[in-house]
Structures are given as structure tokens and as C-alpha cells.
Design a protein around this motif. Structure first.
Motif, short mmCIF file in Angstrom:
data_model
loop_
_atom_site.label_atom_id
_atom_site.label_comp_id
_atom_site.label_asym_id
_atom_site.label_seq_id
_atom_site.Cartn_x
_atom_site.Cartn_y
_atom_site.Cartn_z
N MET A 1 0.85 -1.33 -0.01
CA MET A 1 -0.13 0.04 -0.02
C MET A 1 0.94 1.33 -0.11
N THR A 2 0.45 2.19 -0.75
CA THR A 2 1.35 3.40 -1.05
C THR A 2 0.92 4.51 -0.04
N ASP A 3 1.70 5.57 0.44
CA ASP A 3 1.29 6.52 1.31
C ASP A 3 -0.05 7.21 0.61
N ALA A 4 -0.07 7.40 -0.67
CA ALA A 4 -1.42 7.76 -1.03
C ALA A 4 -2.57 6.92 -0.74
N ASP A 5 -2.47 5.75 -0.89
CA ASP A 5 -3.51 4.69 -0.50
C ASP A 5 -3.92 4.77 0.88
N TYR A 6 -2.95 4.98 1.94
CA TYR A 6 -2.90 5.01 3.20
C TYR A 6 -3.91 6.48 3.62
N LEU A 7 -3.60 7.53 2.80
CA LEU A 7 -4.25 8.85 3.02
C LEU A 7 -5.64 8.73 2.45
N THR A 8 -5.80 8.05 1.37
CA THR A 8 -7.12 7.94 1.03
C THR A 8 -8.03 7.16 1.68
N THR A 9 -7.59 5.85 2.43
CA THR A 9 -8.31 4.98 3.12
C THR A 9 -8.75 5.87 4.50
N ASN A 10 -7.51 6.58 5.02
CA ASN A 10 -7.86 7.27 6.22
C ASN A 10 -8.98 8.51 6.06
N LYS A 11 -8.78 9.18 5.07
CA LYS A 11 -9.75 10.33 4.81
C LYS A 11 -11.35 9.65 4.50
N ALA A 12 -11.34 8.66 3.74
CA ALA A 12 -12.73 7.90 3.91
C ALA A 12 -13.16 7.34 5.12
N LEU A 13 -12.49 6.91 6.02
CA LEU A 13 -12.94 6.51 7.31
C LEU A 13 -13.42 7.81 7.97
N TRP A 14 -12.62 9.09 7.81
CA TRP A 14 -12.99 10.03 8.90
C TRP A 14 -14.32 10.74 8.12
N ASP A 15 -14.35 10.60 6.73
CA ASP A 15 -15.70 11.16 5.97
C ASP A 15 -16.91 10.41 6.56
N GLU A 16 -16.72 8.86 6.64
CA GLU A 16 -17.62 7.97 7.26
C GLU A 16 -18.20 8.44 8.64
N ARG A 17 -17.10 8.93 9.54
CA ARG A 17 -17.38 9.07 10.78
C ARG A 17 -18.27 10.26 11.09
N VAL A 18 -18.15 11.24 10.05
CA VAL A 18 -18.82 12.55 10.57
C VAL A 18 -20.15 12.29 10.78
N PRO A 19 -21.25 11.80 9.85
CA PRO A 19 -22.53 11.55 10.34
C PRO A 19 -22.70 10.92 11.58
N ILE A 20 -21.87 9.81 11.94
CA ILE A 20 -22.04 8.95 13.03
C ILE A 20 -21.83 9.84 14.34
N HIS A 21 -20.62 10.53 14.21
CA HIS A 21 -20.35 11.44 15.42
C HIS A 21 -21.41 12.81 15.64
N LEU A 22 -21.88 13.27 14.47
CA LEU A 22 -22.92 14.48 14.61
C LEU A 22 -24.20 13.73 15.51
N ALA A 23 -24.51 12.28 15.24
CA ALA A 23 -25.51 11.70 15.78
C ALA A 23 -25.39 11.29 17.09
N SER A 24 -24.24 11.15 17.44
CA SER A 24 -24.06 10.53 18.98
C SER A 24 -23.96 11.37 20.02
N ASP A 25 -24.62 10.75 21.22
CA ASP A 25 -24.49 11.39 22.49
C ASP A 25 -23.19 12.02 22.97
N PHE A 26 -22.08 11.24 22.50
CA PHE A 26 -20.79 11.83 22.98
C PHE A 26 -20.32 13.22 22.69
N TYR A 27 -20.93 13.47 21.35
CA TYR A 27 -20.57 14.93 20.96
C TYR A 27 -21.66 15.91 21.29
N ASP A 28 -22.78 15.47 21.57
CA ASP A 28 -23.85 16.34 22.15
C ASP A 28 -24.09 17.59 21.06
N VAL A 29 -24.28 17.26 19.77
CA VAL A 29 -24.25 18.72 18.80
C VAL A 29 -25.45 19.43 19.42
N ALA A 30 -26.55 18.80 19.68
CA ALA A 30 -27.98 19.61 20.16
C ALA A 30 -27.47 20.27 21.25
#
Length: 115
Positions: A1-30
Motif C-alpha cells: 500500500m502506498t502513502d497515497a493509499d493510506y491517506l485515501t483510506t484514512n480520509k474515507a474513514l473520517w468522512d464515514e465518521r462525520v454523520p455517526i459523530h454528529l448523531a452521537s450522544d458523546f458529541y452532544d451537537v444539540a
């Protein structure tokens, strides 16, 4: 796996986490939108009054800490490599009634580094 592959994978994981974190009690966005803040007492005590100061928050995710500093009077810029996180930060800022001049940037941290 190249550095670019790691970056792409990491970014995709953080993109996926955004809606999960927005809805979580931990962050208490409301609660944040209703006037809450995420900063700990030791952080605000150590930094002191930030009214009128400029702050750049690297890897801000969707910006609750960054926006908490804005609520305390700082002029803030949040930086995250996830466009979805920056879009969410802008939406939270708007919904919380924070100034539209509170910018967010989507980029890698190293792209913004200056020496």
C-alpha cells in the motif's frame, strides 16, 4: 500500500465518521447548538481571554472545539482534510448562530504548513 493509499483510506474513514459523530450522544451537537461548549476548564484557564485573537485549529473534525473558541470571542479557522467534516462544521456554526465569517478549510495539514 502506498502513502497515497493510506491517506485515501484514512480520509474515507473520517468522512464515514462525520454523520455517526454528529448523531452521537458523546458529541452532544444539540447541546452545543443550544449554547453549550466543549472546552474543558483547564483549557480556558490556561489560554485565558481570547476575545479578538486569531486561532487556527488543525484537524478540527466538525469543529465543536473550534466553534467553542469562537463563542468565547476568538476569530477561528478550522482545518480538516475531510470535506464532509468541514461542511458539517459550517452547518453547525450556522445553526448555532455563530458568525458566518467563521471559516473552515478542507485540506491536508501539511499543505497549510509554513516554516
Amino acid at each position: 500500500m502506498t502513502d497515497a493509499d493510506y491517506l485515501t483510506t484514512n480520509k474515507a474513514l473520517w468522512d464515514e465518521r462525520v454523520p455517526i459523530h454528529l448523531a452521537s450522544d458523546f458529541y452532544d451537537v444539540a447541546g452545543f447548538k443550544a449554547g453549550g461548549q466543549t472546552l474543558r476548564e483547564f483549557e480556558t484557564a490556561e489560554v485565558g481571554d481570547v476575545t479578538g485573537r486569531r486561532l487556527v485549529h488543525l484537524q478540527c473534525h466538525f469543529g465543536l472545539d473550534t466553534l467553542s473558541w469562537a463563542r468565547r470571542g476568538a476569530h477561528v479557522t478550522g482545518l480538516d482534510f475531510s470535506e464532509k467534516a468541514v461542511e458539517a462544521a459550517r452547518a453547525v456554526a450556522d445553526e448555532a448562530g455563530l458568525p458566518s465569517s467563521t471559516p473552515g478549510r478542507s485540506s491536508s495539514v501539511t499543505a497549510w504548513a509554513t516554516w
